[in-house]
Structure formats: C-alpha cells, structure tokens
Design a protein around this motif. Sequence first.
Motif, PDB file in Angstrom:
ATOM      1  N   ALA A   1       0.814  -1.297   0.086  1.00 18.18           N
ATOM      2  CA  ALA A   1       0.012  -0.037  -0.047  1.00 18.18           C
ATOM      3  C   ALA A   1       0.870   1.297  -0.123  1.00 18.18           C
ATOM      4  CB  ALA A   1      -0.930  -0.126   1.190  1.00 18.18           C
ATOM      5  N   GLY A   2       2.207   1.254   0.082  1.00 19.91           N
ATOM      6  CA  GLY A   2       3.151   2.364   0.260  1.00 19.91           C
ATOM      7  C   GLY A   2       3.127   2.967   1.538  1.00 19.91           C
ATOM      8  N   THR A   3       2.853   2.546   2.517  1.00 21.92           N
ATOM      9  CA  THR A   3       2.932   2.968   4.042  1.00 21.92           C
ATOM     10  C   THR A   3       3.583   2.103   4.837  1.00 21.92           C
ATOM     11  OG1 THR A   3       1.075   1.479   4.554  1.00 21.92           O
ATOM     12  CG2 THR A   3       0.327   3.917   3.869  1.00 21.92           C
ATOM     13  N   ALA A   4       4.413   1.259   4.400  1.00 19.89           N
ATOM     14  CA  ALA A   4       5.652   0.607   5.043  1.00 19.89           C
ATOM     15  C   ALA A   4       6.380   1.418   6.048  1.00 19.89           C
ATOM     16  CB  ALA A   4       6.210  -0.446   4.295  1.00 19.89           C
ATOM     17  N   ARG A   5       6.742   1.230   7.267  1.00 19.42           N
ATOM     18  CA  ARG A   5       7.690   1.830   7.856  1.00 19.42           C
ATOM     19  C   ARG A   5       8.507   0.715   8.799  1.00 19.42           C
ATOM     20  NH1 ARG A   5       6.326   3.649  13.628  1.00 19.42           N
ATOM     21  NH2 ARG A   5       7.615   4.955  12.969  1.00 19.42           N
ATOM     22  N   PHE A   6       9.889   1.182   8.940  1.00 14.06           N
ATOM     23  CA  PHE A   6      10.594   0.489   9.890  1.00 14.06           C
ATOM     24  C   PHE A   6      10.258   0.318  11.225  1.00 14.06           C
ATOM     25  CE2 PHE A   6      13.873   1.498   6.356  1.00 14.06           C
ATOM     26  CZ  PHE A   6      13.720   0.328   5.904  1.00 14.06           C
ATOM     27  N   VAL A   7       9.859  -0.759  11.773  1.00 20.63           N
ATOM     28  CA  VAL A   7       9.271  -0.726  13.301  1.00 20.63           C
ATOM     29  C   VAL A   7      10.634  -0.823  14.030  1.00 20.63           C
ATOM     30  CG1 VAL A   7       7.136  -1.610  12.579  1.00 20.63           C
ATOM     31  CG2 VAL A   7       9.200  -3.178  12.984  1.00 20.63           C
ATOM     32  N   PRO A   8      10.546  -0.322  15.542  1.00 19.63           N
ATOM     33  CA  PRO A   8      11.826  -0.576  16.326  1.00 19.63           C
ATOM     34  C   PRO A   8      12.086  -1.859  16.316  1.00 19.63           C
ATOM     35  CG  PRO A   8      10.145   0.724  17.135  1.00 19.63           C
ATOM     36  CD  PRO A   8       9.388   0.229  16.109  1.00 19.63           C
ATOM     37  N   ALA A   9      11.426  -3.121  16.141  1.00 19.76           N
ATOM     38  CA  ALA A   9      12.063  -4.444  16.419  1.00 19.76           C
ATOM     39  C   ALA A   9      13.038  -4.548  15.210  1.00 19.76           C
ATOM     40  CB  ALA A   9      10.831  -5.315  16.020  1.00 19.76           C
ATOM     41  N   MET A  10      13.022  -4.156  14.133  1.00 16.65           N
ATOM     42  CA  MET A  10      13.804  -4.202  12.961  1.00 16.65           C
ATOM     43  C   MET A  10      15.268  -3.585  13.450  1.00 16.65           C
ATOM     44  SD  MET A  10      11.267  -3.583   9.521  1.00 16.65           S
ATOM     45  CE  MET A  10      12.629  -3.963   8.460  1.00 16.65           C
ATOM     46  N   LEU A  11      15.233  -2.558  13.873  1.00 14.59           N
ATOM     47  CA  LEU A  11      16.563  -1.884  14.374  1.00 14.59           C
ATOM     48  C   LEU A  11      17.329  -2.445  15.594  1.00 14.59           C
ATOM     49  CD1 LEU A  11      18.404   0.397  14.448  1.00 14.59           C
ATOM     50  CD2 LEU A  11      17.083   1.676  15.729  1.00 14.59           C
ATOM     51  N   HIS A  12      16.273  -3.046  16.487  1.00 12.56           N
ATOM     52  CA  HIS A  12      16.762  -3.707  17.646  1.00 12.56           C
ATOM     53  C   HIS A  12      17.359  -5.282  17.229  1.00 12.56           C
ATOM     54  CE1 HIS A  12      14.025  -1.105  19.989  1.00 12.56           C
ATOM     55  NE2 HIS A  12      15.365  -0.719  19.888  1.00 12.56           N
ATOM     56  N   GLY A  13      16.558  -5.857  16.181  1.00 13.16           N
ATOM     57  CA  GLY A  13      17.075  -7.140  15.861  1.00 13.16           C
ATOM     58  C   GLY A  13      18.593  -6.954  14.955  1.00 13.16           C
ATOM     59  N   ALA A  14      18.779  -5.937  14.219  1.00 14.54           N
ATOM     60  CA  ALA A  14      19.701  -5.760  13.470  1.00 14.54           C
ATOM     61  C   ALA A  14      21.006  -5.360  14.506  1.00 14.54           C
ATOM     62  CB  ALA A  14      19.806  -4.702  12.572  1.00 14.54           C
ATOM     63  N   LEU A  15      20.854  -4.739  15.704  1.00 19.58           N
ATOM     64  CA  LEU A  15      21.908  -4.444  16.436  1.00 19.58           C
ATOM     65  C   LEU A  15      22.468  -5.753  17.342  1.00 19.58           C
ATOM     66  CD1 LEU A  15      20.528  -0.898  17.822  1.00 19.58           C
ATOM     67  CD2 LEU A  15      22.634  -1.298  16.488  1.00 19.58           C
ATOM     68  N   THR A  16      21.216  -6.459  17.514  1.00 26.64           N
ATOM     69  CA  THR A  16      21.391  -7.486  18.126  1.00 26.64           C
ATOM     70  C   THR A  16      22.311  -8.662  17.484  1.00 26.64           C
ATOM     71  OG1 THR A  16      19.339  -7.458  19.412  1.00 26.64           O
ATOM     72  CG2 THR A  16      20.359  -9.795  19.177  1.00 26.64           C
ATOM     73  N   MET A  17      21.994  -8.759  16.267  1.00 22.60           N
ATOM     74  CA  MET A  17      22.723  -9.324  15.204  1.00 22.60           C
ATOM     75  C   MET A  17      24.150  -8.796  15.139  1.00 22.60           C
ATOM     76  SD  MET A  17      20.268 -10.076  11.904  1.00 22.60           S
ATOM     77  CE  MET A  17      21.684 -10.553  11.233  1.00 22.60           C
ATOM     78  N   LEU A  18      24.281  -7.644  15.310  1.00 22.75           N
ATOM     79  CA  LEU A  18      25.782  -7.177  15.181  1.00 22.75           C
ATOM     80  C   LEU A  18      26.509  -7.457  16.460  1.00 22.75           C
ATOM     81  CD1 LEU A  18      27.795  -5.256  13.981  1.00 22.75           C
ATOM     82  CD2 LEU A  18      27.021  -3.465  14.932  1.00 22.75           C
ATOM     83  N   VAL A  19      25.991  -7.252  17.626  1.00 29.32           N
ATOM     84  CA  VAL A  19      26.579  -7.405  18.881  1.00 29.32           C
ATOM     85  C   VAL A  19      26.936  -8.972  19.011  1.00 29.32           C
ATOM     86  CG1 VAL A  19      26.432  -7.389  21.336  1.00 29.32           C
ATOM     87  CG2 VAL A  19      25.852  -5.311  19.785  1.00 29.32           C
TER      88      VAL A  19
END
Length: 117
Positions: free
Chosen positions: A32-50
């Motif tokens: 629909a063109g209204t997607a956004r990055f939810v906080p879980a995505m940022l936290h998941g990526a940071l968790t993967m990095l650490v």
Amino acid sequence: MDVLINVFVALHIIGIAALLGGFLTQMKAMGAGTARFVPAMLHGALTMLVTGVALVGLNQADDHPVNNIKIGVKLAVLVVILALVYIKRDEEKVEKGVFAAVGGLTVANIFIATLWT
C-alpha cells in the motif's frame, strides 16, 4: 565455552527473527506504500551485530576455525541493513525500494550464513 557459544548463536537467531519478523509484518503495508521500519527491525539488527562480533571472538578464542571472508561479507550486508533502518527509522513512510532492499538483504544474509560452507 561451547555453552556460551550456543547461547550467543541463539541470541543471534533471535536478532535475525526480529529483523525478518518486523519486515514480514510490514509486507501488506509495503504494497500500500505505507510501510515503515518498526523498532524491532533496528533492535534485531543491532542484536545481530553485537552477538555476531561476540561469536567471532568466542570461536577464535576457542580455536575454532573462522571463515573471515564469509564473516566480512555478512558484516558488510548487516552494516548496509543497519544504515538503511537507522536513517529511515523515524519516517512515517519508507519507499518501497528501500524497504524491499532491507528484506532482500536480510534474506541474503540468512542464505550466506547457512549455505556458505
């Protein structure tokens, strides 16, 4: 040491689940063109990095072989994912291409982890 390594592997998988799960929950909104990055995505990526950095260190400390080229490629993909998610995290709408790129890179990172031997 093996137990500690396995704990970090589990946490790494939880991080990828959060990143991919956040992407999948926004798939309908992406159409629909209204997607956004939810906080879980940022936290998941940071968790993967650490946890990924910790896993490399623990495996090297335990004299397990580490494929540095594979780790470098995975790190580069994750840095791109983190940059996109971090920069666009506060926007109400994210462009379809950027959002799809994060999903594609996430899936690519999973395949690199599992298929590259």
